[in-house]
Design a protein around this motif. Sequence first.
Motif, mmCIF file in Angstrom:
data_model
loop_
_atom_site.group_PDB
_atom_site.id
_atom_site.type_symbol
_atom_site.label_atom_id
_atom_site.label_comp_id
_atom_site.label_asym_id
_atom_site.label_seq_id
_atom_site.Cartn_x
_atom_site.Cartn_y
_atom_site.Cartn_z
ATOM 1 N N GLY A 252 83.287 -10.081 34.215
ATOM 2 C CA GLY A 252 83.492 -10.077 32.674
ATOM 3 C C GLY A 252 82.140 -10.423 31.875
ATOM 4 O O GLY A 252 81.663 -9.940 31.049
ATOM 5 N N MET A 253 81.772 -11.772 32.398
ATOM 6 C CA MET A 253 80.378 -12.351 31.775
ATOM 7 C C MET A 253 79.479 -11.371 31.826
ATOM 8 O O MET A 253 78.724 -11.136 30.634
ATOM 9 C CB MET A 253 80.249 -13.526 32.562
ATOM 10 C CG MET A 253 78.941 -14.513 31.822
ATOM 11 S SD MET A 253 78.934 -15.909 32.490
ATOM 12 C CE MET A 253 78.415 -15.547 34.321
ATOM 13 N N VAL B 175 86.177 -12.065 38.902
ATOM 14 C CA VAL B 175 86.536 -11.417 37.421
ATOM 15 C C VAL B 175 85.695 -12.093 36.453
ATOM 16 O O VAL B 175 85.114 -11.325 35.517
ATOM 17 C CB VAL B 175 88.184 -11.254 37.445
ATOM 18 C CG1 VAL B 175 88.317 -10.487 36.077
ATOM 19 C CG2 VAL B 175 88.847 -10.420 38.497
ATOM 20 N N PRO B 176 86.018 -13.341 36.451
ATOM 21 C CA PRO B 176 85.419 -14.137 35.000
ATOM 22 C C PRO B 176 83.622 -13.841 35.148
ATOM 23 O O PRO B 176 82.960 -13.560 34.177
ATOM 24 C CB PRO B 176 85.347 -15.501 35.225
ATOM 25 C CG PRO B 176 86.822 -15.564 35.900
ATOM 26 C CD PRO B 176 86.755 -14.370 36.957
ATOM 27 N N ILE B 177 82.969 -13.768 36.353
ATOM 28 C CA ILE B 177 81.654 -13.651 36.513
ATOM 29 C C ILE B 177 81.321 -12.243 36.029
ATOM 30 O O ILE B 177 80.219 -11.877 35.502
ATOM 31 C CB ILE B 177 81.202 -13.727 38.143
ATOM 32 C CG1 ILE B 177 81.490 -15.246 38.363
ATOM 33 C CG2 ILE B 177 79.653 -13.460 38.056
ATOM 34 C CD1 ILE B 177 80.798 -16.250 37.948
#
Lengths: 307, 296
Positions: free
Chosen positions: A56-57, A52-54
């Motif tokens: 989102g990035m 998810v962070p990747i």
Amino acid sequence: MTIAPSSPPDLQDPAATGGATSSRASVRAALRSPAMITSAPLLLVITLFFLVPIVGMAIVAFTVEGPDGTDGFGLDHFTGLSSRSRAIVNSLLVSFVGSTIAAVVGALAAFCIAQLRHRWLDSVVAVFSSVLANDGGAPLAFAFIVTLGNTGFVFEALGLGAIGFSLYSWQGLVVMYQYFLIPTMIMVTLPTFVGLRREWSEANTALGGGRLTYWLRVGLPIARPALLSGWVLLFGAAFATYASAAVLIGSGAFPLIPLTIASELRSGASSAGEGAAMALGLTMVFVAIIVLLVFNRLQRRAARWIR
Amino acid sequence: MTGARRWRLGWWLPILAVALYVTVPVISSIAYAFFPGGELSFEVLSRLTQDPDLGPAITRTLLITALTIVTLIAVLVPAVVAVHLWAPRLRSVLEVLCTLPLVVPPIAVAAGTVALLRWGAQQGRGSLPSRISQFLQHPELPLILVGTYVVLCLPFTFRSVDAGLRTIALKELVEGSASLGSSTVGTIWRVVIPCIRGPVLFSVFFATAVCFGEFAIAATLNRETVPVWLFTVSSTDFRASIALAVLLNLTTWALLLIASFAASRYEVLHRRTPDDPALSASTPAPVSAQEGSTPR
């Protein structure tokens, strides 16, 4: 691949080895299986804290504010990276020089270790190379500041200032990166050098070949994929290093991609900076995935002869 | 090997050069921190203990470490055992997912995490995403670090547990145990887990080393763990930061040493005997661990 009969295919599920025809059905069955349920927590952790962070990035990196104030898809953050080309060039330069030197030195050391076939040395190397390969944090930079910094012990003892060496430049980064790059190279290539069978060398001698022919025709061709994969891995490792570089260089003097990302993130929530940081971050992920693919491919080829 | 005897000293030279390069920075830092002016002094340590921020930083780091270890073992071991037993196809999916964090730079993970947390915080005060975002980055116990550290540990710990399970005849053990009337869970607890004690111990120590050393994510999120504190204090008391860096480095090394001993103690993973086909086939080298499993 030369796998002996006692190798682990017996662990493979017969359904899975049954062929590609049943692949979709078995995937669907796997989703309902107890295996899927037991792995769910692990998959959840990976999803929440990594995927998810990747993603989102990526979303932030590709989102640009249109003229009417609404958000839309765009490559502005990536085209805007040209103003940060110094960081990109620096990162590539340091990673390339650092990984090349480490690949040569590490391969040479691994080669020598394999030649000695010293039981005690082998176990020490196995342990220490894996320990040092994981080094590269903040303490490493402090150790190098004391050793090779402007008032460092070795710096003063060897008079390195006279030849224009500075730890706080690309030279310093290259020298410092060797600390974890060389052990990584030893770790990756040692199994290959150890795996060179004595029979091959004997066969070469029996057929009238000398030492040089052996290495040119047998040894190096077999070791080449491992050497290349090690080099690629080192490039990736150097490219990704942040902690030690951040302590050594800080922000400003010699920009690198990771340092730029960090300083853009720290500079507050201004969307231009954040977008640029995410675009740089995504670029790093992209480079990392290429490194992984090339590494895996080369490793597979390297593994063909060992075993 | 008689011809090589002549070369012996030559073979040692590059190895000794690398060894020298590795040891000099350690010796320099020890000398700088504990021999100021040429005399042994631990005065710098007492300065460290007097710092009001170090204690909380250590407590925080230890707490994060403990939670990371518990989470890591609790999610990783059952998953790997399960896919080995029941779903080899899922195993390769897990392998790819667990290897990815190895190549994705920590700073990129940090950037993504920041993007996500900021997005959450922007959803308005009191809204659920905003509260989750605040909860995850609580300054005293930033749980976001626990999650990301578990992910950072996965590449190596997955490989270790995976390789450990591959060296034992897992299916036969479970089937044999089941035919003797044991439940699957009982078998896994009493038979399988003891067989992978080495990899589990490795995971524990490796995770500890990661948590003690991680800097990129903690610094980006501005959460004060020991490495971040180390960087902060270096601007005011450089000798103290060197002393702590030495201690931290040696601790990490010791942990990783114990980790690799733990990994090799319970199994034959690190024995390099290429002449023994049975052994070399069932014990793939750690780095090329993924190749042995894909004969298809």
